[in-house]
Design an enzyme around this catalytic site. Structure first.
Site, short mmCIF file in Angstrom:
data_model
loop_
_atom_site.label_atom_id
_atom_site.label_comp_id
_atom_site.label_asym_id
_atom_site.label_seq_id
_atom_site.Cartn_x
_atom_site.Cartn_y
_atom_site.Cartn_z
N VAL A 102 1.81 8.32 0.40
CA VAL A 102 2.68 7.62 1.35
C VAL A 102 4.05 7.34 0.75
CG1 VAL A 102 0.75 6.58 2.59
CG2 VAL A 102 1.75 5.34 0.66
N ASP A 103 4.34 7.96 -0.41
CA ASP A 103 5.56 7.64 -1.15
C ASP A 103 6.80 8.40 -0.68
OD1 ASP A 103 5.24 10.23 -2.37
OD2 ASP A 103 3.99 9.33 -3.94
N HIS A 118 -1.37 10.31 5.73
CA HIS A 118 -1.60 8.86 5.81
C HIS A 118 -0.34 8.07 6.15
CE1 HIS A 118 -5.20 9.62 2.93
NE2 HIS A 118 -5.53 9.82 4.20
N CYS A 126 4.79 -2.19 14.49
CA CYS A 126 4.22 -3.36 15.15
C CYS A 126 2.86 -2.99 15.75
CB CYS A 126 5.16 -3.86 16.25
SG CYS A 126 4.46 -5.23 17.21
N CYS A 175 7.34 -8.89 14.45
CA CYS A 175 8.15 -7.92 15.19
C CYS A 175 9.32 -8.60 15.89
CB CYS A 175 7.27 -7.22 16.22
SG CYS A 175 8.14 -6.01 17.24
N CYS A 178 8.70 -8.15 19.93
CA CYS A 178 7.66 -8.86 20.70
C CYS A 178 6.97 -9.98 19.93
CB CYS A 178 6.62 -7.86 21.20
SG CYS A 178 5.53 -7.24 19.90
N ASN A 241 -6.58 18.96 -11.13
CA ASN A 241 -6.73 17.50 -11.16
C ASN A 241 -7.26 17.08 -12.52
OD1 ASN A 241 -6.72 14.94 -9.55
ND2 ASN A 241 -8.87 14.91 -10.18
N CYS A 259 -0.42 17.88 -12.93
CA CYS A 259 0.12 18.76 -11.88
C CYS A 259 1.46 19.37 -12.27
CB CYS A 259 0.27 17.98 -10.57
SG CYS A 259 -1.27 17.44 -9.84
#
Length: 279
Positions: A102-103, A118, A126, A175, A178, A241, A259
């Site tokens: 997620v970087d 992801h 929100c 948020c 809302c 890996n 890697c």
């Protein structure tokens, strides 16, 4: 060298690769990975969605830790492994990259055909109205209302960090549109990857003639499923890996290596030549 030769042969024999990456590809950028060589957690598992939703205190705990962990992810830069994949894409040897990370480092490196399985930590969503905002903006908001982030003991790949902080009076973001609960726009444990995203990955795998896994233990089903799908379709799997993976038994080639080092060797390049390959 025998393992590197096997990886070179794998890539040469299968010119249309789908690549699946995990936390191990970003360790060279200063972002820690989740698991040890046996696939076991190195730290407490990330907060799951049920816990996050359950109470304001749980959300305060998440955001207080994220305040400390986010700057490390935000400041990280692509490394040789990310740049090597961009070079392979430029050589038309990849059908695309699916990342469990997620970087956002694949995007920052210039990867074009990519699915962020992801999500991305750089966005906040929100849970009520679906409005999306920038994580960097909320970092400023959090600091203005709660003071500087607590000193961290260990960061994590999801922007979390181990910190000790008094949650009494801690203000979590809401948020602007809302007033609903905000969370990073990433798939928490206990959530499902959006179906459309999974279908894009399946289409990518259908166009590929092999799957290359980089830096993932594959202990999470969301990534492992593509190894199983490749195997069931008769498409070989190669894995790079440091340590055991859930798909070792499915792998035609398994390389225990960093890697970045493996991809530099694959391209026959020094770090500077990896960058030159993009010119």
């Amino acid at each position: 060298m025998g393992q590197i030769d096997a990886l070179r042969d794998f890539v040469a024999t299968h010119p249309r690769l789908m690549v699946l990456t995990g936390a191990g590809i970003s360790t060279g950028s200063g972002i820690t990975d989740y698991r040890d060589a046996n696939g076991q957690w190195k730290r407490s598992p990330p907060m799951d969605i049920q816990t996050f939703r359950a109470s304001p205190r749980n959300r305060a705990r998440y955001w207080s830790r994220s305040m400390a962990g986010w700057p490390i992810v935000a400041a990280a830069q692509p490394n040789d492994a990310h740049r090597a994949l961009v070079a392979l894409e430029a050589q038309q040897r990849l059908v695309g990259v699916v990342t469990q990370n997620v970087d956002g480092l694949h995007d920052a490196a210039g990867q074009r055909r990519i699915v962020s399985l992801h999500g991305r930590l750089s966005e906040v969503v929100c849970l009520t109205c679906g409005a999306q905002t920038a994580r960097a903006d909320w970092q400023r908001w959090l600091i203005e209302r709660n003071g500087p982030p607590a000193a961290q003991t260990a960061p994590a790949p999801d922007g979390d960090a181990d910190v000790v902080v008094d949650l009494e009076g801690f203000q979590s973001p809401a948020c602007d549109a809302c007033g609903g609960v905000l969370k990073p726009d990433v798939v928490f444990f206990g959530e499902s990857v959006p179906r459309a995203r999974v279908e894009r990955c399946r289409e990518m795998l259908a166009d590929a003639d092999a799957l290359l896994v980089l830096g993932s233990s594959l202990m999470v089903y969301s990534g492992f499923r593509f190894c199983r799908a490749a195997s069931e379709a008769g498409k070989p799997v190669a894995i790079v890996n440091l340590g055991h993976t859930r798909a070792d038994a499915l792998a035609a080639v398994k390389l225990e290596a960093d890697c970045g080092a493996a991809l530099r060797a694959l391209l026959g390049a020094t770090p500077s030549r990896v960058e030159a390959a993009l010119l």
